[in-house]
Every structure is written in structure tokens, then in C-alpha cells.
Design a protein around this motif. Structure first.
Motif, short mmCIF file in Angstrom:
data_model
loop_
_atom_site.label_atom_id
_atom_site.label_comp_id
_atom_site.label_asym_id
_atom_site.label_seq_id
_atom_site.Cartn_x
_atom_site.Cartn_y
_atom_site.Cartn_z
N ASP A 231 0.86 -1.18 0.00
CA ASP A 231 0.00 0.00 0.00
C ASP A 231 0.89 1.23 0.00
N ALA A 232 0.31 2.35 -0.41
CA ALA A 232 1.02 3.62 -0.40
C ALA A 232 -0.01 4.72 -0.21
N LYS A 233 0.44 5.81 0.39
CA LYS A 233 -0.46 6.96 0.56
C LYS A 233 0.37 8.22 0.73
N PHE A 234 -0.25 9.35 0.40
CA PHE A 234 0.37 10.65 0.63
C PHE A 234 -0.11 11.18 1.98
N ILE A 235 0.82 11.74 2.74
CA ILE A 235 0.47 12.38 4.01
C ILE A 235 1.14 13.75 4.08
N ASP A 236 0.54 14.66 4.86
CA ASP A 236 1.17 15.98 4.98
C ASP A 236 2.34 15.90 5.96
N TYR A 237 3.14 16.96 5.98
CA TYR A 237 4.37 16.93 6.77
C TYR A 237 4.09 16.79 8.26
N LYS A 238 3.07 17.44 8.77
CA LYS A 238 2.77 17.34 10.21
C LYS A 238 2.45 15.90 10.60
N GLN A 239 1.69 15.21 9.78
CA GLN A 239 1.37 13.81 10.05
C GLN A 239 2.63 12.96 9.96
N PHE A 240 3.48 13.24 8.96
CA PHE A 240 4.75 12.52 8.81
C PHE A 240 5.62 12.72 10.06
N GLU A 241 5.75 13.96 10.49
CA GLU A 241 6.56 14.28 11.67
C GLU A 241 6.01 13.57 12.91
N ASN A 242 4.70 13.57 13.07
CA ASN A 242 4.06 12.91 14.21
C ASN A 242 4.31 11.40 14.19
N MET A 243 4.17 10.79 13.01
CA MET A 243 4.37 9.34 12.91
C MET A 243 5.82 8.96 13.21
N LEU A 244 6.77 9.80 12.76
CA LEU A 244 8.18 9.50 13.01
C LEU A 244 8.53 9.70 14.48
N LYS B 243 16.24 10.08 13.44
CA LYS B 243 14.99 10.85 13.37
C LYS B 243 15.26 12.31 13.07
N ASN B 244 16.25 12.89 13.74
CA ASN B 244 16.58 14.30 13.52
C ASN B 244 17.04 14.54 12.09
N LEU B 245 17.84 13.62 11.55
CA LEU B 245 18.29 13.76 10.17
C LEU B 245 17.11 13.68 9.21
N VAL B 246 16.23 12.72 9.40
CA VAL B 246 15.06 12.58 8.54
C VAL B 246 14.19 13.84 8.60
N LEU B 247 13.94 14.35 9.78
CA LEU B 247 13.11 15.55 9.91
C LEU B 247 13.79 16.77 9.26
N LYS B 248 15.10 16.87 9.41
CA LYS B 248 15.83 17.97 8.77
C LYS B 248 15.70 17.90 7.25
N LEU B 249 15.92 16.70 6.70
CA LEU B 249 15.88 16.54 5.24
C LEU B 249 14.46 16.71 4.69
N THR B 250 13.46 16.12 5.33
CA THR B 250 12.10 16.18 4.80
C THR B 250 11.48 17.55 4.99
N SER B 251 11.85 18.27 6.04
CA SER B 251 11.28 19.62 6.22
C SER B 251 11.68 20.55 5.08
N LYS B 252 12.87 20.33 4.53
CA LYS B 252 13.33 21.16 3.39
C LYS B 252 12.52 20.86 2.13
N LEU B 253 11.95 19.69 2.04
CA LEU B 253 11.21 19.31 0.83
C LEU B 253 9.87 20.02 0.71
N ILE B 254 9.33 20.47 1.82
CA ILE B 254 8.00 21.07 1.78
C ILE B 254 8.05 22.59 1.83
N ASP B 255 9.24 23.17 1.96
CA ASP B 255 9.37 24.64 1.98
C ASP B 255 9.04 25.26 0.64
#
Length: 172
Positions: A134-147, A160-172
Motif C-alpha cells: 500500500d502507499a499513501k500521501f500524508i502531509d508533513y505534520k502527520q509525517f513528523e508525528n508518525m516519526l 529521526k533528527n536527520l530525517v526531519l531535517k531533510l524532509t522539512s526542506k522538501l515542503i518549503d
């Protein structure tokens, strides 16, 4: 068919190659390379995947990644990223971009992080069911919460900190 992976020391000095199976034996004294990717849609949502129940590790679990896979012998990280997207999801991504690298001493993997854009709907994906169910799209807040709440699994804080740093740049 046996997959072969190039092997390295921790500093990425080439040592030769081994089978994928040999690379995952306990207590190996070498590293192999993998690609981990996040795909973003036009709404700046992150695609996540649910692993197949047939997988050896974390079967049936939702992953914090869109796509992941091994870099095969003589393959570049970018080639592996493109191949894995097509294999696991049946689509191509645009603007594939290298983000960072991380050495996972526990699994003896040198991880190349990539991002890309995907304009396909979930219905258009052709999931490789041996890998992804399965696959789904989620918004960044949901992604951050799940991680941060270990929904994706329990990971070291450094990761976790590295993932949040890298993914937060993707949504800017």
C-alpha cells in the motif's frame, strides 16, 4: 537470480563485491550502499509505503520512506534510485535530487538519501506487491508525528533528527 552488491569499508573505500545475502549475514566487517527516497506531490505531501507481509524485516509496517533499495554492483546511487522507483511504484519521478548520506553502523549500510516529485495519483501507481502492499500521501505534520511517535518504528534520535531535517526542506 543472485544480486551482487559492491562492498566498502566505512569510509567508502572499495573492497570488492558480495551477494546480497552475504551482505546481510550477522557480524560482517564491510558496508554496502542503499538508496532511500522521499517522493513529494504537488500538494507538498510525502508518499509513504506499507511493506509487504513477505519482507524479512518490518513486514506489514508503514515506512517513513517512499522507496528504498540496494545499489547493485556497478550501479550509481542515482541509477539505483530511478530503478527502485520504477520497480516498486511503476512510475518515474521528476527532479530526482541527492540530499545527503548517512552511515548506518548497525546494518552496515551507507545510505544515500534522495527526493523527487511525483504527479501520479495513488490509483496510478503499480505497486510491486513483493515489496509494497500500500502507499499513501500524508502531509508533513502527520509525517513528523508518525516519526517522532515511533509509528514507523523505533529509530535512534540521530536518525529521526536527520530525517526531519531533510524532509522539512522538501515542503518549503
Amino acid at each position: 537470480m543472485i544480486e551482487y552488491l559492491d562492498i566498502y569499508d566505512r569510509n567508502e573505500n572499495y573492497l570488492g563485491f558480495k551477494s546480497r545475502k552475504d551482505c546481510h549475514e550477522p557480524n560482517v566487517n564491510f558496508y554496502h550502499k542503499v538508496v532511500w527516497l522521499w517522493l513529494i506531490n504537488d500538494k507538498k505531501e510525502i508518499l509513504i509505503q506499507q511493506r509487504s507481509w513477505n519482507k524479512k524485516f518490518r513486514a506489514g509496517c508503514w515506512e517513513e520512506l517512499s522507496v528504498a533499495g540496494h545499489i547493485l554492483k556497478d550501479e550509481s546511487p542515482t541509477q539505483a534510485a530511478q530503478r527502485e522507483i520504477m520497480e516498486e511504484l511503476g512510475v518515474n519521478a521528476l527532479n530526482l535530487t541527492y540530499l545527503d548520506k548517512w552511515v548506518n553502523d548497525e546494518s552496515k549500510e551507507i545510505v544515500y538519501f534522495y527526493s523527487g516529485f511525483i504527479f501520479n495519483s495513488i490509483k496510478e501507481l503499480v505497486l510491486q506487491t513483493e515489496e509494497v502492499i500500500d502507499a499513501k500521501f500524508i502531509d508533513y505534520k502527520q509525517f513528523e508525528n508518525m516519526l517522532t511517535n515511533n509509528i514507523f518504528g523505533t529509530y535512534p534520535l540521530e536518525y529521526k533528527n536527520l530525517v526531519l531535517k531533510l524532509t522539512s526542506k522538501l515542503i518549503d
